[in-house]
Write a protein that holds these residues in place. Structure first.
Motif, short mmCIF file in Angstrom:
data_model
loop_
_atom_site.label_atom_id
_atom_site.label_comp_id
_atom_site.label_asym_id
_atom_site.label_seq_id
_atom_site.Cartn_x
_atom_site.Cartn_y
_atom_site.Cartn_z
N LEU A 141 -34.53 30.29 15.05
CA LEU A 141 -35.86 30.05 15.64
C LEU A 141 -36.99 30.26 14.63
N CYS A 142 -36.67 30.91 13.52
CA CYS A 142 -37.72 31.22 12.54
C CYS A 142 -38.22 29.97 11.80
N VAL A 143 -37.48 28.88 11.93
CA VAL A 143 -37.94 27.61 11.35
C VAL A 143 -39.27 27.22 11.97
N TYR A 144 -39.47 27.58 13.23
CA TYR A 144 -40.63 27.09 13.98
C TYR A 144 -41.84 28.00 13.91
N GLY A 145 -41.64 29.22 13.52
CA GLY A 145 -42.80 30.10 13.50
C GLY A 145 -42.40 31.50 13.08
N ASP A 146 -43.43 32.27 12.70
CA ASP A 146 -43.18 33.68 12.43
C ASP A 146 -43.23 34.39 13.77
N PHE A 147 -42.44 35.42 13.92
CA PHE A 147 -42.38 36.11 15.20
C PHE A 147 -43.00 37.50 15.13
N TYR A 148 -43.93 37.66 14.18
CA TYR A 148 -44.68 38.91 14.12
C TYR A 148 -45.48 39.01 15.42
N ALA A 149 -45.51 40.21 16.01
CA ALA A 149 -46.11 40.32 17.34
C ALA A 149 -46.97 41.56 17.48
N GLN A 173 -49.88 48.44 29.15
CA GLN A 173 -50.83 48.09 30.21
C GLN A 173 -50.50 49.00 31.38
N GLY A 174 -50.89 50.26 31.25
CA GLY A 174 -50.57 51.24 32.29
C GLY A 174 -49.06 51.46 32.34
N LEU A 175 -48.49 51.27 33.52
CA LEU A 175 -47.04 51.42 33.68
C LEU A 175 -46.29 50.31 32.95
N HIS A 176 -46.98 49.21 32.75
CA HIS A 176 -46.33 47.99 32.26
C HIS A 176 -46.71 47.75 30.79
N GLY A 177 -46.32 46.61 30.26
CA GLY A 177 -46.66 46.31 28.87
C GLY A 177 -46.45 44.85 28.57
N HIS A 178 -47.07 44.37 27.50
CA HIS A 178 -46.85 42.98 27.09
C HIS A 178 -46.98 42.85 25.58
N ASP A 179 -46.61 41.66 25.10
CA ASP A 179 -46.72 41.38 23.68
C ASP A 179 -47.17 39.95 23.48
N GLY A 180 -47.49 39.62 22.24
CA GLY A 180 -47.91 38.26 21.93
C GLY A 180 -47.82 38.02 20.44
N PHE A 181 -47.92 36.76 20.06
CA PHE A 181 -47.82 36.43 18.64
C PHE A 181 -49.00 37.01 17.86
N ASP A 182 -48.69 37.46 16.69
CA ASP A 182 -49.70 38.09 15.85
C ASP A 182 -49.53 37.52 14.45
N SER A 183 -50.46 37.85 13.57
CA SER A 183 -50.33 37.42 12.19
C SER A 183 -50.63 38.59 11.28
N HIS A 191 -46.14 48.99 15.71
CA HIS A 191 -47.04 47.88 16.02
C HIS A 191 -46.39 46.89 16.99
N GLN A 192 -45.12 46.60 16.77
CA GLN A 192 -44.49 45.48 17.48
C GLN A 192 -43.64 45.91 18.68
N GLU A 193 -43.39 47.19 18.82
CA GLU A 193 -42.51 47.63 19.92
C GLU A 193 -43.18 48.67 20.83
N GLN A 194 -44.50 48.57 20.96
CA GLN A 194 -45.20 49.53 21.83
C GLN A 194 -44.83 49.38 23.30
N LYS A 195 -44.43 48.16 23.68
CA LYS A 195 -43.97 47.93 25.05
C LYS A 195 -42.80 48.86 25.36
N ILE A 196 -41.94 49.03 24.35
CA ILE A 196 -40.75 49.86 24.54
C ILE A 196 -41.11 51.34 24.53
N THR A 197 -41.99 51.74 23.62
CA THR A 197 -42.34 53.18 23.62
C THR A 197 -43.15 53.51 24.87
N ASN A 198 -43.95 52.56 25.34
CA ASN A 198 -44.69 52.80 26.59
C ASN A 198 -43.73 52.91 27.77
N PHE A 199 -42.67 52.12 27.75
CA PHE A 199 -41.61 52.20 28.76
C PHE A 199 -41.04 53.62 28.78
#
Ligand SMILES: [Fe+2]
Length: 463
Positions: A224-232, A237-247, A437-445
């Motif tokens: 999948l890396c052919v199509y883009g970098d997956f830096y995130a 977000q309180g109890l929950h969390g999310h991520d998105g593409f970053d540069s 930086h990229q796995e805060q969703k998991i540490t927040n979990f």
């Protein structure tokens, strides 16, 4: 590492600490005692999605949802309301609805639930309407004593949610701020495209976490890396969390503009989008739709070669939107800023993960398997918007974890499950080192798990 004995709420890390290097132990994944305690401390307290509204469209339609020792019946009791009950006969505790042997859950349509043991009968509101030789109880069997034990049920996004805690906060309050950021996708307008399940040799958190960060893409899905970098980026977000593409380049804003359907990298966005869409369809059968795939294939004919990526993306979306409108699928109107804010993927505490799209979603759920910390029930499903009347009929399909059954991308994710679980059980494992930086969703979990479990908070690493 803190343990149960010395847990002090003050030891709990703060949200601000999530961007610092942290560690947490494997206890939440490997301890049988922890798995047992989750029943009372987590599963009996949280809102959890038990199915989709589309599974129970008519009065009398019901599904069952099991978590640990509890089985819940969710039934449509009137055209506009649902009820949820513990799946237990009030008489001597027989489960009221049987799950087919080896099946995922029970579902069907009934006007009454009749216990298979002594025939006690309940209507759709849970009221006990027939008791053999009721007078033998000398009047002691009042409605309150015989009514099915009812629990909270509500809906959001087309999902049915249940909560076994009578004192729980309302669903909407529980889901915020996620619900407010995600309402715009109108998931309630989507229907199952496919839904499959499997039992994995790993903890439910191990399985869920495989879908909580794109940091794994280079190692697990190198194609999948052919199509883009997956830096995130990754955020609590309180109890929950999310991520998105970053540069990593502060001057590069292209990566942050869109959700999973971003333009991607490469000199010619027309071609990258077309290839990426084709590949997503073939290797995930989710995270996109046939309309988006087809509109992407036309980009090379419709636009000149030097069209900037943002314009290619906009043209693609507009033409797909027109194609869908022509077949009766109306896209929601979304503010691009809000769309970028929603990001790539969400975790809803405790056990839901999904990738949102305007006309699709790819969702995951993982549940404990009894009190065995080394096993879980895992489910994945794709949602899509369909023209009215053209929604496919689907059911839960048990599927072995092969590429043939799950396609390439999920099969790649599955290849890590048991191996992660095994590694975490080794005395050689020092505890996790999540990406700050990229796995805060998991540490927040894990921060939130610690709040419920009164132990196991991630701890700051010495620098
Ligand atoms: Fe993956």
């Amino acid at each position: 590492m803190n343990n149960k004995a010395d847990f002090n709420p003050d030891n709990l890390i703060q949200v601000e600490d999530l961007s610092e290097p942290l560690t947490y132990s494997a206890e939440a994944f490997t301890s049988r005692e922890y798995a047992r305690e989750e029943g009372d401390k987590i599963w009996a307290k949280v809102w959890q999605h038990a199915g989709r509204v589309e599974e129970i469209p008519e009065v009398g339609n019901f599904i069952t949802y099991d978590v640990l020792d509890d089985s819940i019946i969710i039934v449509r009791d009137t055209p506009d309301t649902l009820k949820a009950f513990y799946n237990v006969c009030s008489h001597r505790g027989r489960q009221l609805v049987d799950k087919p042997e080896g099946g995922h859950s029970a579902c069907g349509k009934k006007q009454n639930f009749v216990c298979g043991y002594h025939g006690w009968t309940y209507n759709l509101e849970g009221k006990c309407t027939r008791i053999l030789d009721k007078d033998d109880w000398k009047g002691a069997l009042n409605d309150a004593r015989t009514h099915l034990n009812e629990i909270k049920v509500d809906t959001w996004g087309g999902w049915v949610w249940i909560n076994m805690d009578p004192d729980c906060v309302p669903l909407r309050e529980y889901l915020e701020p996620a619900a407010g950021l995600l309402d715009q996708f109108e998931f309630e307008e989507m229907r199952y495209h496919w839904r499959q399940w499997i039992v994995f040799d790993c903890n439910w958190k191990t399985a869920l976490e495989a879908f909580m960060e794109p940091y794994h893409v280079e190692g697990t899905h190198p194609q999948l890396c052919v199509y883009g970098d997956f830096y995130a980026w990754s955020k609590a977000q309180g109890l929950h969390g999310h991520d998105g593409f970053d540069s990593k380049d502060p001057n590069d804003t292209s990566a942050a503009t869109t959700i999973v359907t971003r333009a991607g990298k490469g000199p010619d966005a027309r071609k990258t989008i077309a290839q990426m869409q084709q590949d997503f369809w073939e290797t995930i059968r989710g995270s996109t739709t046939p309309t988006l795939v087809n509109a992407a294939q036309r980009l090379v004919d419709e636009l000149p070669e030097d069209t900037p990526p943002e314009e290619v993306h906009e043209h693609w979306y507009e033409s797909a939107k027109r194609d869908d409108a022509a077949r009766g699928v109306i896209w929601p109107t979304i503010d691009p800023e809000k769309l970028a804010k929603a990001g790539l993927a969400w975790h809803i505490f405790p056990n839901m993960s999904f990738i949102p799209g305007l006309t699709f979603a790819l969702g995951y759920r993982a549940r404990p398997y009894g009190d065995d910390p080394n096993k879980c029930i895992f489910e994945a499903y794709a949602l899509e918007r369909y023209p009215k009347g053209e929604e496919p009929k689907t059911e839960w399909v048990y599927a072995e974890p092969t590429e043939e059954k799950w396609r390439k991308v999920l099969a790649q994710d599955f290849s890590n499950m048991a191996a992660v679980q095994k590694g975490m059980r080794s005395r050689g494992f020092r505890g996790a080192l999540p990406n700050p930086h990229q796995e805060q969703k998991i540490t927040n979990f894990h921060r939130n798990l610690a709040r419920f479990m009164s132990r196991g908070s991630p701890q700051l690493l010495d620098k």
